[in-house]
Motif scaffolding. Structure first.
Motif, PDB file in Angstrom:
ATOM      1  N   ILE A  17      17.291  10.041  -2.648  1.00  0.00           N
ATOM      2  CA  ILE A  17      16.738   8.840  -2.023  1.00  0.00           C
ATOM      3  C   ILE A  17      17.001   8.829  -0.517  1.00  0.00           C
ATOM      4  O   ILE A  17      16.115   8.480   0.264  1.00  0.00           O
ATOM      5  N   ALA A  18      18.187   9.216  -0.082  1.00  0.00           N
ATOM      6  CA  ALA A  18      18.506   9.227   1.354  1.00  0.00           C
ATOM      7  C   ALA A  18      17.540  10.136   2.105  1.00  0.00           C
ATOM      8  O   ALA A  18      17.036   9.779   3.172  1.00  0.00           O
ATOM      9  N   GLN A  19      17.267  11.302   1.543  1.00  0.00           N
ATOM     10  CA  GLN A  19      16.329  12.235   2.174  1.00  0.00           C
ATOM     11  C   GLN A  19      14.917  11.654   2.174  1.00  0.00           C
ATOM     12  O   GLN A  19      14.198  11.747   3.167  1.00  0.00           O
ATOM     13  N   ALA A  20      14.514  11.035   1.058  1.00  0.00           N
ATOM     14  CA  ALA A  20      13.166  10.461   0.956  1.00  0.00           C
ATOM     15  C   ALA A  20      12.952   9.347   1.976  1.00  0.00           C
ATOM     16  O   ALA A  20      11.828   9.128   2.429  1.00  0.00           O
TER      17      ALA A  20
ATOM     18  N   GLU B  62      10.262  -0.165   5.510  1.00  0.00           N
ATOM     19  CA  GLU B  62      11.451  -0.715   6.152  1.00  0.00           C
ATOM     20  C   GLU B  62      11.116  -1.408   7.472  1.00  0.00           C
ATOM     21  O   GLU B  62      11.765  -2.389   7.837  1.00  0.00           O
ATOM     22  N   ALA B  63      10.085  -0.943   8.169  1.00  0.00           N
ATOM     23  CA  ALA B  63       9.683  -1.573   9.429  1.00  0.00           C
ATOM     24  C   ALA B  63       8.997  -2.917   9.190  1.00  0.00           C
ATOM     25  O   ALA B  63       9.177  -3.856   9.971  1.00  0.00           O
ATOM     26  N   PHE B  64       8.224  -3.018   8.118  1.00  0.00           N
ATOM     27  CA  PHE B  64       7.410  -4.211   7.886  1.00  0.00           C
ATOM     28  C   PHE B  64       8.085  -5.269   7.024  1.00  0.00           C
ATOM     29  O   PHE B  64       7.656  -6.422   7.017  1.00  0.00           O
ATOM     30  N   MET B  65       9.131  -4.906   6.301  1.00  0.00           N
ATOM     31  CA  MET B  65       9.823  -5.848   5.431  1.00  0.00           C
ATOM     32  C   MET B  65      11.260  -6.025   5.946  1.00  0.00           C
ATOM     33  O   MET B  65      11.773  -5.179   6.672  1.00  0.00           O
ATOM     34  N   ASP B  66      11.913  -7.108   5.555  1.00  0.00           N
ATOM     35  CA  ASP B  66      13.286  -7.365   6.011  1.00  0.00           C
ATOM     36  C   ASP B  66      14.298  -6.480   5.287  1.00  0.00           C
ATOM     37  O   ASP B  66      15.330  -6.126   5.842  1.00  0.00           O
ATOM     38  N   GLU B  67      13.993  -6.151   4.039  1.00  0.00           N
ATOM     39  CA  GLU B  67      14.937  -5.426   3.200  1.00  0.00           C
ATOM     40  C   GLU B  67      14.158  -4.537   2.241  1.00  0.00           C
ATOM     41  O   GLU B  67      13.145  -4.964   1.692  1.00  0.00           O
ATOM     42  N   VAL B  68      14.612  -3.312   2.035  1.00  0.00           N
ATOM     43  CA  VAL B  68      13.995  -2.389   1.076  1.00  0.00           C
ATOM     44  C   VAL B  68      15.113  -1.755   0.254  1.00  0.00           C
ATOM     45  O   VAL B  68      16.037  -1.163   0.807  1.00  0.00           O
TER      46      VAL B  68
ATOM     47  N   SER C  77       0.826  -1.217   0.000  1.00  0.00           N
ATOM     48  CA  SER C  77       0.000   0.000   0.000  1.00  0.00           C
ATOM     49  C   SER C  77       0.853   1.257   0.000  1.00  0.00           C
ATOM     50  O   SER C  77       0.578   2.203  -0.745  1.00  0.00           O
ATOM     51  N   GLU C  78       1.871   1.274   0.842  1.00  0.00           N
ATOM     52  CA  GLU C  78       2.745   2.446   0.932  1.00  0.00           C
ATOM     53  C   GLU C  78       3.474   2.680  -0.387  1.00  0.00           C
ATOM     54  O   GLU C  78       3.577   3.810  -0.856  1.00  0.00           O
ATOM     55  N   ALA C  79       3.997   1.605  -0.981  1.00  0.00           N
ATOM     56  CA  ALA C  79       4.741   1.746  -2.237  1.00  0.00           C
ATOM     57  C   ALA C  79       3.826   2.212  -3.368  1.00  0.00           C
ATOM     58  O   ALA C  79       4.191   3.098  -4.147  1.00  0.00           O
TER      59      ALA C  79
ATOM     60  N   MET D 252       5.977   8.928   6.105  1.00  0.00           N
ATOM     61  CA  MET D 252       6.394   7.680   6.754  1.00  0.00           C
ATOM     62  C   MET D 252       6.366   6.481   5.813  1.00  0.00           C
ATOM     63  O   MET D 252       6.570   5.347   6.245  1.00  0.00           O
ATOM     64  N   GLY D 253       6.127   6.696   4.531  1.00  0.00           N
ATOM     65  CA  GLY D 253       6.004   5.590   3.583  1.00  0.00           C
ATOM     66  C   GLY D 253       7.187   4.645   3.591  1.00  0.00           C
ATOM     67  O   GLY D 253       7.037   3.439   3.816  1.00  0.00           O
ATOM     68  N   PHE D 254       8.395   5.179   3.356  1.00  0.00           N
ATOM     69  CA  PHE D 254       9.575   4.315   3.342  1.00  0.00           C
ATOM     70  C   PHE D 254       9.878   3.756   4.727  1.00  0.00           C
ATOM     71  O   PHE D 254      10.309   2.612   4.861  1.00  0.00           O
ATOM     72  N   ALA D 255       9.627   4.545   5.777  1.00  0.00           N
ATOM     73  CA  ALA D 255       9.859   4.061   7.145  1.00  0.00           C
ATOM     74  C   ALA D 255       8.959   2.863   7.442  1.00  0.00           C
ATOM     75  O   ALA D 255       9.404   1.873   8.039  1.00  0.00           O
ATOM     76  N   PHE D 256       7.700   2.924   7.000  1.00  0.00           N
ATOM     77  CA  PHE D 256       6.788   1.790   7.192  1.00  0.00           C
ATOM     78  C   PHE D 256       7.264   0.581   6.395  1.00  0.00           C
ATOM     79  O   PHE D 256       7.269  -0.543   6.892  1.00  0.00           O
TER      80      PHE D 256
END
Length: 143
Positions: A91-94, A116-122, A48-50, A110-114
């Motif tokens: 990308i680092a800032q995003a 990264e929290a829910f998946m093992d690798e992004v 959903s976030e992606a 919080m899209g990328f943060a979510f």
């Protein structure tokens, strides 16, 4: 015993009405791995976030297509969400929690943060003016 790779690909319009479709389709595809309710919710939330990032940021709510490629092998899920929108300048800032380029839309940043929290690798690959590919991996049943 060799682990068989299973994969699917789909393309759909970059419309917020298709975000639920993407969630459910990926959820149904990974169901063969018998994920827990929490693991399935994590994967669906990351999708959903992606997808939302593609719609809001990649295409800025204009027409476009989103592609999802998903594969399973053993207990590993790998999925990529791809757009050919405007791309990401930094990308680092995003990836920084709370950073958003659309504060006027009350985006949480919080899209990328979510993801990264829910998946093992992004992994994020993006080129300004050409689009973005977000690839996420998660191992089901690792505890």
């Amino acid at each position: 015993m060799e682990q068989i790779r299973n994969e699917m690909k789909m393309e759909f319009s970059a419309s917020s009405s298709n975000e639920g479709f993407a969630r459910v389709t990926v959820g149904a595809f990974v169901a063969e791995l018998n994920p827990t309710v929490d693991e399935l919710a994590d994967i669906k939330t990351a999708v959903s976030e992606a997808v939302t990032n593609c719609i809001i940021h990649g295409y800025e709510q204009k027409e476009g297509s989103i592609w999802i490629q998903c594969s399973t092998q053993g207990q590993q899920v790998e999925l990529s969400v791809i757009d050919t929108g405007k791309g990401i300048q930094d990308i680092a800032q995003a990836r920084e929690p709370l950073f958003t380029t659309k504060p006027e839309l009350e985006r949480s940043g919080m899209g990328f943060a979510f993801m990264e929290a829910f998946m093992d690798e992004v992994e994020i690959i993006s080129e300004p003016g050409k689009g973005t590919c977000v690839t996420m991996r998660k191992t089901i049943g690792k505890g």
